[in-house]
Structure formats: structure tokens, C-alpha cells
Scaffold this active site. Structure first.
Site, short mmCIF file in Angstrom:
data_model
loop_
_atom_site.label_atom_id
_atom_site.label_comp_id
_atom_site.label_asym_id
_atom_site.label_seq_id
_atom_site.Cartn_x
_atom_site.Cartn_y
_atom_site.Cartn_z
CB SER A 89 59.95 -0.99 55.02
OG SER A 89 59.13 -1.82 54.21
CB SER A 91 57.15 -1.33 50.84
OG SER A 91 56.82 -2.53 51.49
CE LYS A 146 57.28 -5.46 48.59
NZ LYS A 146 57.59 -4.09 49.05
CB SER A 259 56.79 -0.78 46.90
OG SER A 259 56.67 -2.18 46.94
#
Length: 311
Positions: A89, A91, A146, A259
Site C-alpha cells: 500500500s 501508507s 510503519k 495511514s
């Protein structure tokens, strides 16, 4: 518990290794005895076809002996050293793009057993600014990636698209990791450009954010709503403020308005950490237009310029 593929690899390694070991200790000596007796009764050396008839090696044993070294090496490498991941993705844009293939250093935050993921050896704790892969706390079957922005004991505020950090400090300490103790430090950002990336038709602002010892780029959608009502509400704090518990971390995506991260669901427990993202080893473009005859999963190009260490 680890993912299904990790469990499958471990079981395949143990199974093939056990078959090879039993054969080596029990059945191989018996085959050698039969071959030796046959050789003693023959005046000519036995050829391989005759040996295979006298002491055939079972197919399952032959297969186990062939795959065990390779499977064992793959299991050790993937479980304890590096594991490949695909970025699914946007994010973590602009740092990581959809279609990037990365290597994750599995031993960065400790060595864990590949099935139950219990800690075997402590190595080091995550540092502020690390890009970490971890098991999503709400569904540990899913891997998330992340950036770590909050360490245990930190107070984090994200307000008006701006990050503030009040670090945990020891008594009498005035500075911790480049942050002033006892106050919320505004994390500096500097605009890079306003037209490189878009979310739908809306241009995104690219900024360089300066965490202590780590500068990295983020994306902000200036027209997107803050959606603070969806933030994870920690008892005793404001809606856009969080105190990171012990043995936990606060993680955010670099694409701040696109996100699902600690702002939405809380903290990353230390035991959920998988490893540290360190290298982009391949990057594909998937820009198949609506008129393309190719399926959407077929790459249209390779982004060689993206290969290298991850900042």
C-alpha cells in the site's frame, strides 16, 4: 504465533531432517550390509542398477535427503537473518512505494523462535525513526510496516498535522536523544515540493521531517480532514495525545493522511516486532491504465533508481 508459511517451513525442515536422520542411523547401515553380502558373493563388482535392486532407497527418503539442506538454509535465513516483504500500500510513501520489495533484518530487535515468536536472545531496542515491520496488534496474522516515532514513556501529540514529542527522561536529565526534557518538542518540517504526489486529484505536500538523528520525507494532504474523532482514545489524555506504555512503541506511516497507524489503534507491543526494514532489493511499477490489456498485477516497469538502503 508466526504466519502459516513460517510454520510450514519449520515443519518441512523438521520432517525432512527427521527422515534423513532415521535413515542415516537405522536403515542406511542395513542397506550397506546387504550390499556388502551381495558383493562378497559375487566375483564381479556390482553395478548401480543391481545395488538399487538389492538395497533400494525409499522415494520419501531420497526426497528428504535432497531437500533438507536447502530447506534448512532457507528456514534459518528467513527466520533469523533476513526476510523479504512486498509493500502492499501507499501508507509509507514517499519512503516506500507500492511495488517495492524490501529486506527486513530479523535479528535487529532480538532473535525469536520462528513458530511461537518467543524471545530467545535480546539484541537492541528500536530507535526513534526506525522503519519497523510488526504484527498488527488487532490481528496478528497481518504484518504492518510503519516508522517508530514514540519510545516507551514518551508523550506524543499529533495536532494540526504537526508532530510533538515529550521524551521520557531520568530525574535531572535535561536532554534525551536530541529532545529537550520536560516539554513538547515540535518536530521540524521543511517543504520539498507540492506536486510530485497526488491522492486522487488532490496534490500532496512533500516535506522533510527532522526526527533526532533521522531526516526523512513525509506526505501531507493539506485539504484532508484531521479525523481526530477516529483517534485511539487513551484514558487520562486528550484525544490527540498519547503516553507510550512500557515495552511498547508509537508508530506512524510517512503518508500521514493515508495511514492506519498508532493514532487509530494504539501501541505496538515489543513482542509484536518482526524486524527492521533496511533495503529495497526490487521495485516494480504497476501503472496499467484502464485500456491496458494486462492484468493489474503485471508490472509495467522496474524502478532501478529506488534500489538501495532505506532511510
Amino acid at each position: 504465533m508466526a504466519g502459516y508459511f513460517s510454520v510450514f517451513l519449520v515443519l518441512l525442515t523438521l520432517g525432512s531432517g527427521l527422515i534423513w536422520l532415521i535413515d542415516h542411523l537405522v536403515y542406511a547401515p542395513k542397506r550397506k550390509e546387504r550390499i556388502a553380502l551381495a558383493q562378497g558373493a559375487s566375483e564381479q563388482p556390482l553395478d548401480q542398477d543391481v545395488i538399487d535392486q538389492i538395497a533400494p532407497v525409499p522415494a520419501i527418503t531420497d526426497s528428504a535427503k535432497s531437500i533438507f539442506p536447502m530447506i534448512a538454509a532457507i528456514t534459518v535465513f528467513r527466520s533469523f537473518i533476513f526476510e523479504p516483504f512486498q509493500i502492499p500500500s501507499g501508507s509509507m510513501m514517499p519512503t516506500l512505494l507500492d511495488g517495492d520489495f524490501i529486506l527486513v533484518q530479523k535479528y535487529a530487535y532480538g532473535i525469536k523462535d520462528p513458530v511461537w515468536r518467543s524471545q530467545l536472545v535480546d539484541v537492541e531496542d528500536p530507535k526513534r525513526g526506525d522503519i519497523a515491520v510488526f504484527k498488527y496488534p488487532l490481528d496478528e496474522r497481518i504484518d504492518f510496516i510503519k516508522r517508530i516515532v514514540g519510545l516507551p514513556g514518551d508523550r506524543i501529540v499529533y495536532r494540526n498535522r504537526q508532530l510533538f514529542i515529550n521524551p521520557k527522561c531520568e530525574e535531572g536529565e535535561q536532554n534525551r536523544d536530541g529532545l529537550v526534557c520536560g516539554e513538547f518538542n515540535k518536530i521540524d518540517v521543511e517543504i520539498v515540493n507540492r506536486d510530485e504526489f497526488k491522492q486522487g486529484s488532490m496534490p500532496l505536500v512533500r516535506l522533510t521531517e527532522s526526527l533526532p538523528d533521522v531526516e526523512h520525507d513525509i506526505l501531507i494532504n493539506p485539504k484532508a480532514l484531521e479525523l481526530s474523532e477516529r483517534y485511539y482514545q487513551q484514558a487520562g489524555t486528550r484525544r490527540d495525545e498519547w503516553v507510550v506504555p512500557e515495552n511498547s512503541y508509537f508508530a506512524m506511516g510517512d503518508n500521514r493522511n493515508n495511514s492506519q497507524d498508532s493514532r487509530m489503534w494504539g501501541f505496538v507491543p515489543k513482542e509484536n516486532l518482526v524486524g527492521k526494514a533496511v533495503f529495497i532489493w526490487m521495485s516494480f511499477d504497476f501503472e496499467n491504465g484502464p485500456d491496458s490489456l494486462l492484468p493489474s498485477w503485471v508490472p509495467t516497469g522496474v524502478r532501478f533508481e529506488r534500489l538501495g538502503n532505506i532511510q
